[in-house]
Each structure stands twice: as structure tokens, then as C-alpha cells.
Design a protein around this motif. Sequence first.
Motif, PDB file in Angstrom:
ATOM      1  N   VAL A 158      -7.727  10.801 -18.688  1.00  0.00           N
ATOM      2  CA  VAL A 158      -7.001   9.535 -18.623  1.00  0.00           C
ATOM      3  C   VAL A 158      -8.008   8.393 -18.552  1.00  0.00           C
ATOM      4  CG1 VAL A 158      -5.310   8.193 -17.319  1.00  0.00           C
ATOM      5  CG2 VAL A 158      -5.062  10.663 -17.501  1.00  0.00           C
ATOM      6  N   PHE A 159      -7.787   7.360 -19.350  1.00  0.00           N
ATOM      7  CA  PHE A 159      -8.711   6.240 -19.506  1.00  0.00           C
ATOM      8  C   PHE A 159      -9.052   5.584 -18.167  1.00  0.00           C
ATOM      9  CE2 PHE A 159      -9.328   1.658 -20.291  1.00  0.00           C
ATOM     10  CZ  PHE A 159     -10.448   1.714 -21.093  1.00  0.00           C
ATOM     11  N   GLY A 160      -8.066   5.266 -17.368  1.00  0.00           N
ATOM     12  CA  GLY A 160      -8.297   4.582 -16.096  1.00  0.00           C
ATOM     13  C   GLY A 160      -9.093   5.413 -15.114  1.00  0.00           C
ATOM     14  N   ARG A 161      -8.864   6.725 -15.120  1.00  0.00           N
ATOM     15  CA  ARG A 161      -9.606   7.611 -14.224  1.00  0.00           C
ATOM     16  C   ARG A 161     -11.071   7.697 -14.630  1.00  0.00           C
ATOM     17  NH1 ARG A 161      -6.081   9.843 -10.173  1.00  0.00           N
ATOM     18  NH2 ARG A 161      -4.063   9.093 -10.857  1.00  0.00           N
ATOM     19  N   ILE A 162     -11.314   7.660 -15.932  1.00  0.00           N
ATOM     20  CA  ILE A 162     -12.695   7.666 -16.430  1.00  0.00           C
ATOM     21  C   ILE A 162     -13.415   6.409 -15.967  1.00  0.00           C
ATOM     22  CG2 ILE A 162     -14.150   7.600 -18.492  1.00  0.00           C
ATOM     23  CD1 ILE A 162     -11.875   9.078 -19.952  1.00  0.00           C
ATOM     24  N   ILE A 163     -12.746   5.260 -16.120  1.00  0.00           N
ATOM     25  CA  ILE A 163     -13.373   3.981 -15.797  1.00  0.00           C
ATOM     26  C   ILE A 163     -13.664   3.863 -14.302  1.00  0.00           C
ATOM     27  CG2 ILE A 163     -13.029   1.481 -15.842  1.00  0.00           C
ATOM     28  CD1 ILE A 163     -13.731   2.732 -18.518  1.00  0.00           C
ATOM     29  N   THR A 164     -12.772   4.342 -13.441  1.00  0.00           N
ATOM     30  CA  THR A 164     -13.044   4.265 -12.005  1.00  0.00           C
ATOM     31  C   THR A 164     -14.237   5.135 -11.627  1.00  0.00           C
ATOM     32  OG1 THR A 164     -11.372   5.962 -11.594  1.00  0.00           O
ATOM     33  CG2 THR A 164     -10.708   3.681 -11.303  1.00  0.00           C
ATOM     34  N   GLU A 165     -14.349   6.292 -12.261  1.00  0.00           N
ATOM     35  CA  GLU A 165     -15.499   7.164 -12.017  1.00  0.00           C
ATOM     36  C   GLU A 165     -16.783   6.491 -12.498  1.00  0.00           C
ATOM     37  OE1 GLU A 165     -17.080  11.603 -13.351  1.00  0.00           O
ATOM     38  OE2 GLU A 165     -15.046  10.977 -13.868  1.00  0.00           O
ATOM     39  N   VAL A 166     -16.717   5.860 -13.667  1.00  0.00           N
ATOM     40  CA  VAL A 166     -17.880   5.172 -14.233  1.00  0.00           C
ATOM     41  C   VAL A 166     -18.312   4.011 -13.338  1.00  0.00           C
ATOM     42  CG1 VAL A 166     -18.583   3.672 -16.145  1.00  0.00           C
ATOM     43  CG2 VAL A 166     -17.480   5.841 -16.616  1.00  0.00           C
ATOM     44  N   ALA A 167     -17.347   3.223 -12.859  1.00  0.00           N
ATOM     45  CA  ALA A 167     -17.678   2.073 -12.012  1.00  0.00           C
ATOM     46  C   ALA A 167     -18.334   2.515 -10.706  1.00  0.00           C
ATOM     47  CB  ALA A 167     -16.423   1.253 -11.733  1.00  0.00           C
ATOM     48  N   THR A 168     -17.874   3.618 -10.145  1.00  0.00           N
ATOM     49  CA  THR A 168     -18.466   4.143  -8.917  1.00  0.00           C
ATOM     50  C   THR A 168     -19.915   4.575  -9.146  1.00  0.00           C
ATOM     51  OG1 THR A 168     -16.296   4.932  -8.224  1.00  0.00           O
ATOM     52  CG2 THR A 168     -18.188   5.871  -7.101  1.00  0.00           C
ATOM     53  N   ILE A 169     -20.160   5.228 -10.281  1.00  0.00           N
ATOM     54  CA  ILE A 169     -21.526   5.688 -10.589  1.00  0.00           C
ATOM     55  C   ILE A 169     -22.436   4.508 -10.906  1.00  0.00           C
ATOM     56  CG2 ILE A 169     -22.898   7.045 -12.216  1.00  0.00           C
ATOM     57  CD1 ILE A 169     -20.432   8.906 -12.468  1.00  0.00           C
ATOM     58  N   LEU A 170     -21.925   3.514 -11.656  1.00  0.00           N
ATOM     59  CA  LEU A 170     -22.744   2.344 -11.994  1.00  0.00           C
ATOM     60  C   LEU A 170     -23.138   1.550 -10.757  1.00  0.00           C
ATOM     61  CD1 LEU A 170     -20.991   0.961 -15.196  1.00  0.00           C
ATOM     62  CD2 LEU A 170     -23.200   2.074 -15.064  1.00  0.00           C
ATOM     63  N   ARG A 171     -22.245   1.458  -9.794  1.00  0.00           N
ATOM     64  CA  ARG A 171     -22.556   0.735  -8.554  1.00  0.00           C
ATOM     65  C   ARG A 171     -23.469   1.522  -7.639  1.00  0.00           C
ATOM     66  NH1 ARG A 171     -18.882  -3.181  -5.354  1.00  0.00           N
ATOM     67  NH2 ARG A 171     -20.894  -3.858  -4.617  1.00  0.00           N
ATOM     68  N   GLY A 172     -23.424   2.847  -7.740  1.00  0.00           N
ATOM     69  CA  GLY A 172     -24.242   3.682  -6.879  1.00  0.00           C
ATOM     70  C   GLY A 172     -23.525   4.092  -5.612  1.00  0.00           C
ATOM     71  N   LYS A 173     -22.210   3.925  -5.565  1.00  0.00           N
ATOM     72  CA  LYS A 173     -21.460   4.261  -4.357  1.00  0.00           C
ATOM     73  C   LYS A 173     -21.376   5.760  -4.121  1.00  0.00           C
ATOM     74  CE  LYS A 173     -18.603   0.404  -3.278  1.00  0.00           C
ATOM     75  NZ  LYS A 173     -17.290   0.019  -2.814  1.00  0.00           N
ATOM     76  N   ASN A 174     -21.736   6.561  -5.103  1.00  0.00           N
ATOM     77  CA  ASN A 174     -21.726   8.009  -4.923  1.00  0.00           C
ATOM     78  C   ASN A 174     -23.032   8.514  -4.305  1.00  0.00           C
ATOM     79  OD1 ASN A 174     -23.181   7.340  -7.207  1.00  0.00           O
ATOM     80  ND2 ASN A 174     -22.651   9.188  -8.305  1.00  0.00           N
ATOM     81  N   LYS A 175     -23.977   7.631  -4.049  1.00  0.00           N
ATOM     82  CA  LYS A 175     -25.259   8.015  -3.468  1.00  0.00           C
ATOM     83  C   LYS A 175     -25.276   7.731  -1.970  1.00  0.00           C
ATOM     84  CE  LYS A 175     -28.143   7.356  -7.512  1.00  0.00           C
ATOM     85  NZ  LYS A 175     -29.365   6.724  -7.997  1.00  0.00           N
ATOM     86  N   THR A 176     -26.144   8.419  -1.263  1.00  0.00           N
ATOM     87  CA  THR A 176     -26.219   8.235   0.187  1.00  0.00           C
ATOM     88  C   THR A 176     -26.953   6.958   0.569  1.00  0.00           C
ATOM     89  OG1 THR A 176     -28.205   9.583   0.226  1.00  0.00           O
ATOM     90  CG2 THR A 176     -26.124  10.687   0.649  1.00  0.00           C
ATOM     91  N   ASN A 177     -27.806   6.450  -0.308  1.00  0.00           N
ATOM     92  CA  ASN A 177     -28.579   5.245   0.007  1.00  0.00           C
ATOM     93  C   ASN A 177     -27.972   4.005  -0.647  1.00  0.00           C
ATOM     94  OD1 ASN A 177     -29.251   5.882  -2.615  1.00  0.00           O
ATOM     95  ND2 ASN A 177     -31.423   5.473  -2.359  1.00  0.00           N
ATOM     96  N   TYR A 178     -26.642   3.945  -0.752  1.00  0.00           N
ATOM     97  CA  TYR A 178     -25.966   2.802  -1.370  1.00  0.00           C
ATOM     98  C   TYR A 178     -26.237   1.534  -0.573  1.00  0.00           C
ATOM     99  CZ  TYR A 178     -22.202  -0.440  -2.432  1.00  0.00           C
ATOM    100  OH  TYR A 178     -21.490  -1.567  -2.751  1.00  0.00           O
ATOM    101  N   THR A 179     -26.629   0.486  -1.279  1.00  0.00           N
ATOM    102  CA  THR A 179     -26.848  -0.822  -0.681  1.00  0.00           C
ATOM    103  C   THR A 179     -26.132  -1.849  -1.548  1.00  0.00           C
ATOM    104  OG1 THR A 179     -29.021  -0.054   0.014  1.00  0.00           O
ATOM    105  CG2 THR A 179     -28.629  -2.410   0.141  1.00  0.00           C
TER     106      THR A 179
END
Length: 139
Positions: free
Chosen positions: A25-46
Motif C-alpha cells: 500500500v502506497f501510504g504504508r510505504i511512504i510512512t516507512e520511508v519517512a521514518t528511515i529518512l529521518r533516522g527514527k529507526n536508529k538508537t542514536n536519533y537526534t
Amino acid sequence: MKFTQMAKATEIDRDWVIIDATDKVFGRIITEVATILRGKNKTNYTPHVDCGDNVIIINATKAKFSGTKLETKNYYTHSGYFGSTKTHKMSDMFEQNPEKLYKLAARGMLPKTKLGKSMLKKLKVYAGSEHPHTAQIKG
């Protein structure tokens, strides 16, 4: 006393993530992409540092849309002049230039600053399954 570690721009390790959009689903892809681009999936997110990874979306034309969004959703552009509002159907944008549609959707989920603009530059979208970034991918 323990303090929260803030990531510095020089300490960031960037990986390359490939997402296959086939039958997702398009929207689910984009939310996953936005999380990875921001770095929120990492432990050292700033929040004030671009600590996200590079994202490659392949098979962009094979994504699915939930409901009747493809036929009914419109995107609007305005140049700043009177009467210059233009309407673009989502179905037309998806057929003509799916890369632009993906970037437009991801831009809406990123910060509206210079930081968000630099994050969006790490998104690469391809309509087919081929991409020129094979040298950057480990493994």
C-alpha cells in the motif's frame, strides 16, 4: 549521572535501504520511508541532525492504493499569480511520473526546513526493478 547522547553529523553511519513497492500500500510505504529518512529507526536519533539512511524504492509503479484515492485524490499547485491554481489527479501523476508522487508524499512527512530538504535528497525512486546504486549496497 548519565546524559543523553546527541549524535553529531560527523559520527553518522549511512546505510542504503532498498524497498520493493510491489503489492504494498502506497501510504504504508511512504510512512516507512519517512521514518528511515529521518533516522527514527536508529538508537542514536537526534532531531536536529540528519541521521537517516539512503532509501531506494524499486517497482514504484506496482504499488497499490487503498479505497478510491487513485481516482478521487487531487494535488494542487499555485504559482503565486491570481487564478493560477492547477489541479492534478493522483491517477495521472502516478501514470506519468510516479517518482514525483513518491517524493511529494514523503516531503509531507518530513520537516519543512533545510534539514527536511536534505533528507529528501536521500530518496531515490525507480519505476522498474533496476537501479544504478548497486555499488553502494553492502552484501
